[in-house]
Design a protein around this motif. Structure first.
Motif, PDB file in Angstrom:
ATOM      1  N   ASP A 103       0.817  -1.218   0.000  1.00  0.00           N
ATOM      2  CA  ASP A 103       0.000   0.000   0.000  1.00  0.00           C
ATOM      3  C   ASP A 103       0.850   1.268   0.000  1.00  0.00           C
ATOM      4  O   ASP A 103       0.318   2.372  -0.032  1.00  0.00           O
ATOM      5  CB  ASP A 103      -0.959   0.005   1.196  1.00  0.00           C
ATOM      6  N   LEU A 104       2.191   1.114   0.020  1.00  0.00           N
ATOM      7  CA  LEU A 104       3.057   2.287  -0.082  1.00  0.00           C
ATOM      8  C   LEU A 104       3.061   2.852  -1.494  1.00  0.00           C
ATOM      9  O   LEU A 104       3.474   3.974  -1.715  1.00  0.00           O
ATOM     10  CB  LEU A 104       4.492   1.943   0.321  1.00  0.00           C
ATOM     11  N   ALA A 105       2.620   2.038  -2.453  1.00  0.00           N
ATOM     12  CA  ALA A 105       2.574   2.530  -3.831  1.00  0.00           C
ATOM     13  C   ALA A 105       1.453   3.554  -3.950  1.00  0.00           C
ATOM     14  O   ALA A 105       0.370   3.378  -3.406  1.00  0.00           O
ATOM     15  CB  ALA A 105       2.340   1.369  -4.789  1.00  0.00           C
ATOM     16  N   ASN A 106       1.729   4.647  -4.688  1.00  0.00           N
ATOM     17  CA  ASN A 106       0.698   5.655  -4.933  1.00  0.00           C
ATOM     18  C   ASN A 106      -0.325   5.142  -5.936  1.00  0.00           C
ATOM     19  O   ASN A 106      -1.490   5.496  -5.882  1.00  0.00           O
ATOM     20  CB  ASN A 106       1.333   6.946  -5.477  1.00  0.00           C
ATOM     21  N   LYS A 107       0.161   4.325  -6.883  1.00  0.00           N
ATOM     22  CA  LYS A 107      -0.725   3.769  -7.912  1.00  0.00           C
ATOM     23  C   LYS A 107      -0.039   2.533  -8.442  1.00  0.00           C
ATOM     24  O   LYS A 107       1.167   2.513  -8.622  1.00  0.00           O
ATOM     25  CB  LYS A 107      -0.902   4.813  -9.028  1.00  0.00           C
ATOM     26  N   SER A 108      -0.821   1.470  -8.673  1.00  0.00           N
ATOM     27  CA  SER A 108      -0.220   0.276  -9.263  1.00  0.00           C
ATOM     28  C   SER A 108      -1.249  -0.456 -10.103  1.00  0.00           C
ATOM     29  O   SER A 108      -2.452  -0.313  -9.881  1.00  0.00           O
ATOM     30  CB  SER A 108       0.335  -0.645  -8.170  1.00  0.00           C
ATOM     31  N   GLY A 109      -0.763  -1.212 -11.082  1.00  0.00           N
ATOM     32  CA  GLY A 109      -1.651  -1.983 -11.931  1.00  0.00           C
ATOM     33  C   GLY A 109      -0.933  -2.430 -13.192  1.00  0.00           C
ATOM     34  O   GLY A 109       0.260  -2.193 -13.357  1.00  0.00           O
ATOM     35  N   PHE A 110      -1.676  -3.093 -14.071  1.00  0.00           N
ATOM     36  CA  PHE A 110      -1.080  -3.630 -15.293  1.00  0.00           C
ATOM     37  C   PHE A 110      -1.064  -2.596 -16.412  1.00  0.00           C
ATOM     38  O   PHE A 110      -2.027  -1.860 -16.591  1.00  0.00           O
ATOM     39  CB  PHE A 110      -1.859  -4.873 -15.751  1.00  0.00           C
ATOM     40  N   PHE A 116       7.638  -5.233 -24.838  1.00  0.00           N
ATOM     41  CA  PHE A 116       7.353  -6.412 -24.008  1.00  0.00           C
ATOM     42  C   PHE A 116       6.100  -7.106 -24.520  1.00  0.00           C
ATOM     43  O   PHE A 116       5.092  -6.454 -24.789  1.00  0.00           O
ATOM     44  CB  PHE A 116       7.153  -6.006 -22.536  1.00  0.00           C
ATOM     45  N   LYS A 117       6.174  -8.441 -24.614  1.00  0.00           N
ATOM     46  CA  LYS A 117       5.024  -9.202 -25.134  1.00  0.00           C
ATOM     47  C   LYS A 117       3.842  -9.178 -24.174  1.00  0.00           C
ATOM     48  O   LYS A 117       2.704  -9.050 -24.584  1.00  0.00           O
ATOM     49  CB  LYS A 117       5.419 -10.670 -25.364  1.00  0.00           C
ATOM     50  N   HIS A 118       4.154  -9.327 -22.881  1.00  0.00           N
ATOM     51  CA  HIS A 118       3.087  -9.443 -21.891  1.00  0.00           C
ATOM     52  C   HIS A 118       2.917  -8.140 -21.141  1.00  0.00           C
ATOM     53  O   HIS A 118       3.836  -7.341 -21.054  1.00  0.00           O
ATOM     54  CB  HIS A 118       3.410 -10.569 -20.908  1.00  0.00           C
ATOM     55  N   LYS A 119       1.742  -7.942 -20.578  1.00  0.00           N
ATOM     56  CA  LYS A 119       1.518  -6.768 -19.738  1.00  0.00           C
ATOM     57  C   LYS A 119       2.456  -6.835 -18.540  1.00  0.00           C
ATOM     58  O   LYS A 119       2.761  -7.916 -18.047  1.00  0.00           O
ATOM     59  CB  LYS A 119       0.074  -6.746 -19.238  1.00  0.00           C
ATOM     60  N   LEU A 120       2.921  -5.676 -18.109  1.00  0.00           N
ATOM     61  CA  LEU A 120       3.778  -5.606 -16.929  1.00  0.00           C
ATOM     62  C   LEU A 120       2.973  -5.050 -15.766  1.00  0.00           C
ATOM     63  O   LEU A 120       1.990  -4.337 -15.965  1.00  0.00           O
ATOM     64  CB  LEU A 120       4.973  -4.687 -17.190  1.00  0.00           C
ATOM     65  N   PHE A 121       3.414  -5.366 -14.569  1.00  0.00           N
ATOM     66  CA  PHE A 121       2.800  -4.774 -13.391  1.00  0.00           C
ATOM     67  C   PHE A 121       3.636  -3.557 -13.028  1.00  0.00           C
ATOM     68  O   PHE A 121       4.854  -3.653 -12.870  1.00  0.00           O
ATOM     69  CB  PHE A 121       2.746  -5.768 -12.228  1.00  0.00           C
ATOM     70  N   VAL A 122       3.002  -2.402 -12.957  1.00  0.00           N
ATOM     71  CA  VAL A 122       3.711  -1.138 -12.764  1.00  0.00           C
ATOM     72  C   VAL A 122       3.251  -0.507 -11.452  1.00  0.00           C
ATOM     73  O   VAL A 122       2.064  -0.500 -11.145  1.00  0.00           O
ATOM     74  CB  VAL A 122       3.426  -0.179 -13.945  1.00  0.00           C
ATOM     75  N   ALA A 123       4.217  -0.009 -10.676  1.00  0.00           N
ATOM     76  CA  ALA A 123       3.886   0.659  -9.417  1.00  0.00           C
ATOM     77  C   ALA A 123       4.594   2.003  -9.346  1.00  0.00           C
ATOM     78  O   ALA A 123       5.791   2.091  -9.615  1.00  0.00           O
ATOM     79  CB  ALA A 123       4.292  -0.213  -8.235  1.00  0.00           C
ATOM     80  N   TYR A 132       7.533  -4.496 -13.028  1.00  0.00           N
ATOM     81  CA  TYR A 132       7.625  -5.903 -12.621  1.00  0.00           C
ATOM     82  C   TYR A 132       7.065  -6.782 -13.720  1.00  0.00           C
ATOM     83  O   TYR A 132       6.145  -6.374 -14.439  1.00  0.00           O
ATOM     84  CB  TYR A 132       6.819  -6.153 -11.334  1.00  0.00           C
ATOM     85  N   LYS A 133       7.572  -8.026 -13.820  1.00  0.00           N
ATOM     86  CA  LYS A 133       7.052  -8.974 -14.821  1.00  0.00           C
ATOM     87  C   LYS A 133       5.580  -9.269 -14.590  1.00  0.00           C
ATOM     88  O   LYS A 133       4.813  -9.436 -15.523  1.00  0.00           O
ATOM     89  CB  LYS A 133       7.826 -10.294 -14.744  1.00  0.00           C
ATOM     90  N   ASN A 134       5.196  -9.393 -13.322  1.00  0.00           N
ATOM     91  CA  ASN A 134       3.815  -9.749 -12.993  1.00  0.00           C
ATOM     92  C   ASN A 134       3.510  -9.349 -11.552  1.00  0.00           C
ATOM     93  O   ASN A 134       4.380  -8.856 -10.837  1.00  0.00           O
ATOM     94  CB  ASN A 134       3.593 -11.257 -13.204  1.00  0.00           C
ATOM     95  N   ALA A 135       2.277  -9.584 -11.131  1.00  0.00           N
ATOM     96  CA  ALA A 135       1.844  -9.188  -9.789  1.00  0.00           C
ATOM     97  C   ALA A 135       2.568  -9.984  -8.707  1.00  0.00           C
ATOM     98  O   ALA A 135       2.834  -9.467  -7.616  1.00  0.00           O
ATOM     99  CB  ALA A 135       0.332  -9.350  -9.656  1.00  0.00           C
TER     100      ALA A 135
END
Length: 172
Positions: A103-110, A116-123, A132-135
């Motif tokens: 919860d320290l992240a201000n915003k996170s999601g895919f 990159f072929k796949h969606k990344l998880f971004v914070a 990040y590669k994934n959640a």
């Protein structure tokens, strides 16, 4: 059981007080992988020039150019992880996920990122954007790279797209 055989790829590795990071080359501004020092539980020699970095959930095996170089890496990593543990009480905000404090992240999601072929998880946390590669990796704190936003800016492209521009690279 048979000894595992690894294929080693030459990487430029950097260690600072917060992260062990590796890059394709020393010219690269953005890492292929970062491991928070705070997630390293143990560092051990595993034979010829090799050492293992053990985190809570994953192990990374590195091979140095000589035994002396390997020993230096181990010594430095052990020292820095010890210092980290002794300072753990003082630590407040590190990587957005350390110790489950997602919860320290201000915003996170895919997000989809060009290249990159796949969606990344971004914070987004503080002045950094972590990729990040994934959640699951986000939860573990082991990421691809992070972008310092004090050297970057954001430009909207279209309905869904935006550019994150830094002196070294444009993330779209």
């Amino acid at each position: 059981s048979l000894p595992r055989s690894y294929i080693y790829q030459k990487r430029w590795v950097k260690l600072d007080a917060d992260y062990l990071r590796y890059f394709d080359s020393e010219k690269d501004a953005y890492s292929k992988r970062f491991i928070p020092v705070s997630s390293i539980s143990r560092v051990a020699s595993v034979g010829d020039q090799k050492f293992e970095v053990i985190t809570n959930n994953r192990n990374f095996v590195f091979r140095a150019e000589s035994d002396a170089d390997r020993n230096e890496w181990i010594r430095t990593l052990q020292q820095i992880t010890e210092e980290r543990k002794s300072k753990a009480l003082e630590r407040t905000l590190m990587s957005p996920t350390i110790n489950g404090a997602a919860d320290l992240a201000n915003k996170s999601g895919f997000l989809e990122l060009r290249g990159f072929k796949h969606k990344l998880f971004v914070a987004v946390a503080g002045d950094k954007v972590f990729l990040y590669k994934n959640a699951e990796d986000y939860r573990l704190g082991i990421g691809i790279t992070y972008i310092e936003m004090n050297v970057g800016n954001v430009k909207e492209l279209d309905r869904r797209g935006f550019d994150l521009t830094t002196p070294y690279r444009i993330f779209r």
